[in-house]
Design a protein around this motif. Structure first.
Motif, PDB file in Angstrom:
ATOM      1  N   ASP B  99       0.919  -1.270  -0.235  1.00 37.22           N
ATOM      2  CA  ASP B  99      -0.001  -0.149   0.132  1.00 37.22           C
ATOM      3  C   ASP B  99       0.836   1.299   0.070  1.00 37.22           C
ATOM      4  N   ARG B 101       4.009   1.505  -0.727  1.00 29.70           N
ATOM      5  CA  ARG B 101       4.798   1.576  -2.173  1.00 29.70           C
ATOM      6  C   ARG B 101       3.947   2.098  -3.019  1.00 29.70           C
ATOM      7  N   VAL B 102       2.713   1.564  -3.383  1.00 30.43           N
ATOM      8  CA  VAL B 102       1.925   2.014  -4.421  1.00 30.43           C
ATOM      9  C   VAL B 102       1.460   3.442  -4.139  1.00 30.43           C
ATOM     10  N   LYS B 105       4.306   5.628  -5.228  1.00 28.29           N
ATOM     11  CA  LYS B 105       4.479   5.557  -6.741  1.00 28.29           C
ATOM     12  C   LYS B 105       3.464   6.216  -7.411  1.00 28.29           C
ATOM     13  N   THR B 106       2.252   6.474  -6.802  1.00 22.19           N
ATOM     14  CA  THR B 106       1.128   6.954  -7.723  1.00 22.19           C
ATOM     15  C   THR B 106       0.660   8.318  -7.355  1.00 22.19           C
ATOM     16  N   GLY B 107       1.015   8.380  -6.097  1.00 24.50           N
ATOM     17  CA  GLY B 107       0.345   9.871  -5.404  1.00 24.50           C
ATOM     18  C   GLY B 107      -1.165   9.704  -4.836  1.00 24.50           C
ATOM     19  N   PHE B 108      -1.700   8.316  -5.068  1.00 27.44           N
ATOM     20  CA  PHE B 108      -3.127   8.146  -4.736  1.00 27.44           C
ATOM     21  C   PHE B 108      -2.976   8.062  -2.919  1.00 27.44           C
ATOM     22  N   LYS B 109      -4.263   8.129  -2.565  1.00 28.58           N
ATOM     23  CA  LYS B 109      -4.544   7.937  -1.182  1.00 28.58           C
ATOM     24  C   LYS B 109      -5.243   6.605  -0.975  1.00 28.58           C
ATOM     25  N   ILE B 110      -4.504   5.554  -0.171  1.00 33.22           N
ATOM     26  CA  ILE B 110      -5.241   4.431  -0.156  1.00 33.22           C
ATOM     27  C   ILE B 110      -5.825   4.005   1.057  1.00 33.22           C
TER      28      ILE B 110
END
Lengths: 126, 126
Positions: B99, B101-102, B105-110
């Motif tokens: 989570d 790492r992603v 990498k993406t700039g999304f909030k998970i």
DNA sequence: TTAGGTGCAAAACCTTTGCCATCCC
DNA sequence: GGGATGGCAAAGGTTTTGCACCTAA
């Protein structure tokens, strides 16, 4: 039952293959309509159903928004924005060995395995 | 807006917590109706929506079948049978580090990450 | 030629919503 | 009392289907 590849069917599959945006049926309908103005939404749904059965595409069920379709049937990762409903591909490896292990353990037959992240995409983090 | 915990709300959450079957709204409705015969399906949906907003439950979107709800909001693995639509929990660890790492990498909030297997459950492999 | 596909429109289905009564705080 | 919630029923949006007409093999 022989599968006959109609031009509608081909066009729908092409739209799906040419985009990475996991479109909804309506989006596909609008795209195909540009070159085939008389196609109906019913036909789009019918063909999406057939393509799904043939295993050529994937249907993504998303709570709250219309379903989306994916021309990539390889196991892969998705990120879904809870705000705008968009689905993005995430470039992360999927552990293929796990399918085996889970199949063994559960007795289920596994066709596909995907990882789904949920959250807010960049644009929706106000 | 103050959250008032009505007895309908409590009953719905209880049903969801007492089962591991990822029920549909209608199933929850039928269960709650046993002790509260006047409850309406609208109320069930309304409360499921509220509980979802509060982050107490998870809504699972499944192509082709009505949505299902999960009282377990921890990131975990699901197996969905393409034949009967049932959703089973799969006891496999979810890589929490990913989570991070992603997200980086993406700039999304998970908020959530789940693994979804698709295939045929034992009973549906004729 | 003919099974299978299409367009159109209606139906089905799931989910949300408006309205007013009811219930808690 | 007054805002939050519920029940009911109607509306909304998505997806499926029936039917008569085409069309690709």
């Amino acid at each position: 039952m022989v599968v006959r590849r109609s031009k509608q069917n081909k066009a729908i599959l092409r739209v799906l293959r040419e985009t990475t945006s996991h479109p909804t049926a309506v989006y596909i309908y609008e795209q195909v309509r540009k070159e085939m103005p008389d196609i109906s939404l019913g036909t789009v749904y019918r063909n999406l159903g057939l393509l799904k059965q043939e295993g050529k595409i994937l249907e993504l069920g998303l709570a709250g928004t219309p379903n989306r379709f994916d021309g990539n049937t390889q196991s892969h990762c998705h990120f879904r924005c809870e705000q705008c409903g968009r689905v993005y591909d995430v470039d992360e490896p999927v552990d293929r060995g796990r399918d085996e292990r889970v199949a063994q353990k559960t007795g289920f037959k596994i066709y596909y395995c995907g990882v789904q992240f949920r959250g807010l995409c960049k644009g929706c983090q106000s």
